[in-house]
Design an enzyme around this catalytic site. Structure first.
Site: not given
Length: 388
Positions: A66, A69, A129, A231
Site C-alpha cells: 500500500s 498509494k 489505506s 504511509k
C-alpha cells in the site's frame, strides 16, 4: 550478514540544485555505523538535499504494497493543486472500485454506486489505506485503473524513480508491480515538497466515513511527535513496510523500510533509523539565500559585473563534529555574455571538507544585465583581441 553502506547520492526530485560528492571524496563518515536491520531493504534520506545517509538494497525492486498509494495520492494532490480537480468534486464508486474489506484488503467502505468528495477520497486513501478510494479516484482521473497506472509510471519517470513500475493504484500483488526503497523515498520527498497544502493529512491519526472510524496504521504517529507521515503497507508477499518522515531541530529525514517481519518490527526499525540519523548528523548552512557572494564578470553588457546570489540556503547535512570544518569558495562561469536574465546561473559555490569537494550549488544573477551599446561592445572586442 547484510552489507551496510553509507553513500552520497545526488538529489533526483524537485529539481534541487544541490550536487553532492561521492563517498570517495568525502572526509570522514559518521562515528557510528548505521543499524543492522532484519528486512529486505531500507533507505534513510536527508529531505533537504535528497542525499542517502544509509541504505541496504536501495535499488532493489520489491513489492511496495500500500505504499503504492503515495503515488496515487500524489497525483490527486497535484491535480488539486493545478485546478484539474476540486476538493468538492463528487467521485462515483463503480462495481470495480467497491470492496467489502478482507484480511488482505483495506477499504474506506464506500457505498456501491454511491459518491464521495475528492477530499474525502484523499483522506480515505492516506489514512484508511482504502483500495476502493484508490480505484475510484483512478477511474475518475484516467477512466480506468490501467490508464491511471500509465500516469503513475510517467510521474515516476519524471521524478527519477528508476526502479519502479506500477500496475495498479492500490499495491495489490502483481508480478510486474515493483518499487525500490530509494524510489519511494524520492516520492515521499516530492509529496512533502509539492503537496504542502495536503501533506498534513498524512499525520492525521483517524478518519471517519460512512459511520466507520479507522485509525492510521502508522504507529509512529502515536508515539513520536516529530513524525508527520507518510504511509504503511503490507501483503504476504511484501511483508510489513513503512515510509515515514520526521523533523527535529530544523532537520527532516525520510525513512523507508521494506519487508520487515511484523508491524512492530517496521515501527522499531524506523525508530532506529531516525535515532541513528538525527544522532549522527548535523545541519551546516555556510551561505544563505540573498547573501552577497561576489560579482560575476560579464562581457558586452551595460554593466561589467552582476551580483551572484543563492536561490536557496546552501544547507548541508554533515557528520556531527564536521560543521566547523566546512569551507566555501565561489567559481564564476567563464565567458558570461550579455544579455543575462535575472536568475540565470552565473557560477557556483563549492563546499569542501579537508580540501575535498563535499557539495556545490549554483549561483544566479541577482539582476538582469542588458547588452551594451554598439561602441562599448566594439571596444571590448578590440581589447579582447589584445588579451585585455
Amino acid at each position: 550478514m547484510k552489507k551496510l553502506s553509507f553513500s552520497l547520492i545526488a538529489p533526483l526530485a524537485m529539481g534541487s540544485c544541490l550536487v553532492l560528492s561521492s563517498l570517495s571524496a568525502f572526509a570522514a563518515g559518521p562515528a557510528v555505523p548505521p543499524p543492522t536491520l532484519e528486512n529486505k531493504a531500507y533507505v534513510l534520506m536527508d529531505y533537504d538535499s535528497g542525499r542517502i545517509l544509509a541504505q541496504v538494497n536501495a535499488e532493489m525492486p520489491l513489492p511496495p504494497a500500500s505504499m503504492t498509494k503515495m503515488m496515487t495520492s500524489y497525483i490527486i494532490e497535484q491535480s488539486l493543486k493545478s485546478g484539474r480537480l476540486k476538493q468538492t468534486d463528487q467521485v462515483h464508486v463503480s462495481q470495480n472500485a467497491w470492496c467489502r474489506g478482507t484480511s488482505e484488503e483495506s477499504c474506506m467502505y464506500l457505498p456501491l454506486n454511491g459518491t464521495a468528495s475528492v477530499i474525502d477520497m484523499l483522506r480515505g486513501i492516506i489514512i484508511q489505506s482504502g483500495n476502493d478510494a484508490s480505484k475510484a479516484m483512478a477511474e475518475h482521473i484516467a477512466g480506468t485503473e490501467p490508464a491511471f497506472a500509465e500516469l503513475m509510471n510517467k510521474e515516476a519517470q519524471r521524478l527519477g524513480m528508476t526502479q519502479s513500475h506500477f500496475m495498479n493504484a492500490t499495491g495489490l500483488p502483481d508480478p510486474q508491480h515493483k518499487a525500490s526503497s530509494r524510489d519511494l523515498a524520492i516520492l515521499a520527498r516530492a509529496i512533502i515538497h509539492d503537496s504542502t497544502e495536503y501533506y498534513p493529512i498524512y499525520a492525521e491519526k483517524e478518519f471517519k466515513f460512512n459511520n466507520i472510524k479507522q485509525g492510521n496504521r502508522n504507529a509512529l504517529l502515536y508515539t513520536d511527535p516529530t513524525v508527520d507521515g507518510l504511509k504503511t503497507g503490507h501483503t504476504s508477499e511484501a511483508g510489513f513496510c513503512l515510509t515515514a518522515s520526521a523533523k527535529r531541530d530544523g532537520m527532516r529525514l525520510i525513512s523507508v523500510v521494506m519487508g520487515a517481519n511484523s508491524m512492530q518490527a517496521r515501527a522499531d526499525q524506523t525508530r532506529a533509523l531516525f535515532a541513528w540519523g538525527f544522532g549522527q548528523f548535523e545541519r551546516a548552512v555556510p551561505a544563505r539565500t540573498g547573501a552577497p557572494l561576489g560579482q560575476a564578470p560579464v562581457r558586452f553588457g551595460k554593466e561589467d559585473l552582476v551580483p551572484a546570489v543563492l536561490q536557496q540556503d546552501f544547507s548541508l547535512l554533515v557528520p556531527r563534529g564536521q560543521a566547523q570544518q566546512v569551507k566555501t569558495s565561489v567559481q564564476y562561469t567563464p565567458g558570461l555574455t550579455a544579455p543575462i536574465q535575472q536568475g540565470a546561473v552565473v557560477g557556483k559555490i563549492v563546499a569542501t571538507i579537508d580540501g575535498q569537494t563535499y557539495a556545490e550549488q549554483p549561483l544566479v544573477a541577482q539582476q538582469a544585465v542588458e547588452e551594451a551599446g554598439f561602441f562599448k561592445r566594439l571596444w571590448q572586442r578590440i581589447l579582447s583581441w589584445f588579451g585585455k
